[in-house]
Design an enzyme around this catalytic site. Structure first.
Site, mmCIF file in Angstrom:
data_model
loop_
_atom_site.group_PDB
_atom_site.id
_atom_site.type_symbol
_atom_site.label_atom_id
_atom_site.label_comp_id
_atom_site.label_asym_id
_atom_site.label_seq_id
_atom_site.Cartn_x
_atom_site.Cartn_y
_atom_site.Cartn_z
ATOM 1 N N LYS A 1 70.011 51.874 61.077
ATOM 2 C CA LYS A 1 68.877 50.982 61.373
ATOM 3 C C LYS A 1 67.937 51.610 62.392
ATOM 4 O O LYS A 1 66.719 51.475 62.287
ATOM 5 C CB LYS A 1 69.375 49.628 61.867
ATOM 6 C CG LYS A 1 70.079 48.873 60.756
ATOM 7 C CD LYS A 1 69.961 47.388 60.885
ATOM 8 C CE LYS A 1 70.500 46.699 59.646
ATOM 9 N NZ LYS A 1 71.477 45.670 59.963
ATOM 10 N N LYS B 1 72.568 51.480 47.272
ATOM 11 C CA LYS B 1 72.990 50.113 46.953
ATOM 12 C C LYS B 1 71.778 49.213 46.732
ATOM 13 O O LYS B 1 70.676 49.516 47.208
ATOM 14 C CB LYS B 1 73.883 49.557 48.053
ATOM 15 C CG LYS B 1 73.178 49.367 49.372
ATOM 16 C CD LYS B 1 73.967 48.448 50.303
ATOM 17 C CE LYS B 1 73.129 48.157 51.518
ATOM 18 N NZ LYS B 1 73.506 47.086 52.344
ATOM 19 N N LYS C 1 67.704 44.330 49.962
ATOM 20 C CA LYS C 1 66.366 43.753 50.127
ATOM 21 C C LYS C 1 65.368 44.781 50.632
ATOM 22 O O LYS C 1 64.240 44.849 50.169
ATOM 23 C CB LYS C 1 66.429 42.568 51.096
ATOM 24 C CG LYS C 1 66.839 41.297 50.389
ATOM 25 C CD LYS C 1 67.287 40.225 51.370
ATOM 26 C CE LYS C 1 68.789 40.240 51.510
ATOM 27 N NZ LYS C 1 69.401 39.033 52.002
HETATM 28 P P1 TYM Z 1 73.800 40.929 54.316
HETATM 29 O O1 TYM Z 1 72.948 39.736 54.540
HETATM 30 O O2 TYM Z 1 73.151 42.264 54.300
HETATM 31 O O3 TYM Z 1 74.587 40.771 52.983
HETATM 32 C C1 TYM Z 1 75.315 39.592 52.718
HETATM 33 C C2 TYM Z 1 76.545 39.898 51.905
HETATM 34 O O4 TYM Z 1 76.176 40.528 50.673
HETATM 35 C C3 TYM Z 1 76.862 41.761 50.555
HETATM 36 N N1 TYM Z 1 76.006 42.739 49.887
HETATM 37 C C4 TYM Z 1 76.415 43.519 48.900
HETATM 38 N N2 TYM Z 1 77.607 43.615 48.280
HETATM 39 C C5 TYM Z 1 77.687 44.490 47.264
HETATM 40 N N3 TYM Z 1 76.659 45.263 46.850
HETATM 41 C C6 TYM Z 1 75.457 45.195 47.458
HETATM 42 N N4 TYM Z 1 74.458 45.953 47.027
HETATM 43 C C7 TYM Z 1 75.294 44.305 48.532
HETATM 44 N N5 TYM Z 1 74.254 43.970 49.330
HETATM 45 C C8 TYM Z 1 74.711 43.009 50.160
HETATM 46 C C9 TYM Z 1 77.189 42.198 51.973
HETATM 47 O O5 TYM Z 1 78.293 43.074 51.996
HETATM 48 C C10 TYM Z 1 77.483 40.877 52.620
HETATM 49 O O6 TYM Z 1 78.814 40.487 52.379
HETATM 50 N N6 TYM Z 1 75.834 41.329 58.847
HETATM 51 C C11 TYM Z 1 75.920 40.648 57.569
HETATM 52 C C12 TYM Z 1 75.783 39.139 57.671
HETATM 53 C C13 TYM Z 1 76.764 38.518 58.594
HETATM 54 C C14 TYM Z 1 78.144 38.280 58.343
HETATM 55 C C15 TYM Z 1 78.652 37.675 59.503
HETATM 56 C C16 TYM Z 1 78.973 38.523 57.231
HETATM 57 C C17 TYM Z 1 76.498 38.068 59.856
HETATM 58 N N7 TYM Z 1 77.631 37.551 60.397
HETATM 59 C C18 TYM Z 1 80.012 37.289 59.608
HETATM 60 C C19 TYM Z 1 80.317 38.148 57.343
HETATM 61 C C20 TYM Z 1 80.810 37.552 58.510
HETATM 62 C C21 TYM Z 1 74.813 41.158 56.688
HETATM 63 O O7 TYM Z 1 73.817 41.656 57.144
HETATM 64 O O8 TYM Z 1 74.985 40.934 55.340
#
Ligand code: TYM
Length: 329
Positions: A111, A194, A197
């Site tokens: 990031k 991957k 967004k």
């Molecule tokens: P975020 O918002 O980027 O993504 C949310 C969830 O979607 C999954 N994901 C994917 N899985 C497979 N292939 C992909 N291309 C893909 N893109 C996204 C992510 O692995 C995630 O499970 N930091 C986290 C959000 C968060 C969180 C938490 C998650 C904040 N607190 C506590 C679990 C527990 C995040 O940015 O995910």
């Protein structure tokens, strides 16, 4: 009963990666576990989103959770910023998280590279906030995609460190969860990496069928195989990876066979892929359209969720404060 917790950042609409990496498992887990699912709006602040969009994005994720099948009666669905206990636990945990370890986290480095003009402290302590999210309900399982594995590992480290420092067995060690199989990564349609967004390579749950057809049609492919049983280049492997999650084994087998005998027609593969994606997303999209303007319903869900989440969160926070030595006068 064991506790499950997970969240998705509110940075826009949900895509197939979110769905297959996380949301689909949330839905499957809600009958068997004590589940907490939330909208991670604080986590979205590291990129300084437009205040006019902040609430809209929270609403999108909440709407899409519900549309995909999360049940607010079975699970606790809430918005992270409605639970002040999370922020307090974040503050307390920050005292036991070290600059060095945070600065070398791969997600921080990535990031910082992407937004060199805005390497804020929230970005550095992002994993601590995520640990607070998870530890505040003392979760056992965290359904997430592959990219979140390191954050869960760090959460275990912070929980263990707290337990050791204060000589307690308070926080359990949460495990990343995908029903006993490896965590998954859904690739983008642009040939590498991957689906994400910020990569601009997503199929959204809310995309209409025409948009999905167009996006899949435009997906990167190569010249086609020239030898039997040849290894697939990344862009083709990516299409097969998506096919494996949306289609039946028969369909996957059919196209594997066509690949292996050099008879594959990418036009046919893409047509089938688009059709099977549409079959998954269409019912969700219809429900999104049906509830996205029902502000009363969304308000009710968020309110109920906040009440339930705060009840659990305040129990943990009170115990943490006591362990750390805070006392009321
Ligand atoms: P975020 O918002 O980027 O993504 C949310 C969830 O979607 C999954 N994901 C994917 N899985 C497979 N292939 C992909 N291309 C893909 N893109 C996204 C992510 O692995 C995630 O499970 N930091 C986290 C959000 C968060 C969180 C938490 C998650 C904040 N607190 C506590 C679990 C527990 C995040 O940015 O995910």
């Amino acid at each position: 009963m064991q506790t499950v917790l997970s969240g998705i950042r509110s940075t826009g609409n949900l895509h197939l990666g979110n769905y297959y990496g996380a949301l689909r498992n949330f839905i499957k887990m809600q009958d068997q576990y004590n589940c907490y699912f939330f909208v991670a709006d604080y986590h979205s602040l590291t990129t300084h989103p437009d205040p006019k969009m902040l609430h809209e994005n929270v609403k999108n994720v909440l709407t899409e959770y519900l549309a995909a099948g999360l049940d607010p009666e079975k699970s606790t669905l809430y918005v992270q910023s409605d639970i002040p206990e999370i922020s307090e636990l974040y503050l307390l945990l920050n005292m036991h998280a070290y600059m060095g370890e945070l600065a070398k986290t791969p997600s921080f480095k990535e990031k910082a590279r992407k937004q060199p003009e805005n390497v804020n402290a929230g970005l550095l302590t992002y994993p601590v906030l995520q640990a607070a999210d998870i530890l505040i309900h003392r979760a056992d399982f965290v359904p997430v995609g592959k990219d979140q594995e390191q954050h869960i590992e760090l959460t275990r480290k912070f929980g263990r460190r707290f337990n050791n420092f204060y000589g307690v067995e308070f926080f359990p060690e949460p495990q990343a969860f995908n029903f006993g199989t490896n965590l998954i990564k859904i690739p983008g349609l642009d040939g590498s990496g991957k689906m994400g967004k910020s990569e601009g390579n997503c199929i959204y749950l809310k995309d209409d069928p025409k948009t999905i057809e167009k996006k899949v049609k435009r997906a990167l492919t190569d010249q086609g195989p020239t030898e039997h049983n040849q290894e697939k280049p990344e862009c083709i492997e990516n299409l097969f990876t998506i096919l494996r999650v949306v289609s039946t084994p028969e369909v996957v087998g059919y196209f594997e066979e066509k690949w292996n005998t050099c008879e594959i027609r990418y036009g046919d593969l893409k047509k089938q892929l688009a059709e099977d994606i549409i079959a998954v997303t269409s019912p969700i999209r219809e429900r999104i359209l049906a509830i996205e303007n029902d502000n009363d319903y969304l308000h009710k869900v968020a309110k109920l969720g906040a009440e339930k989440a705060r009840e659990s969160a305040s129990k943990t926070l009170n115990a943490v404060r006591e362990i750390m030595g805070f006392k009321a006068f």
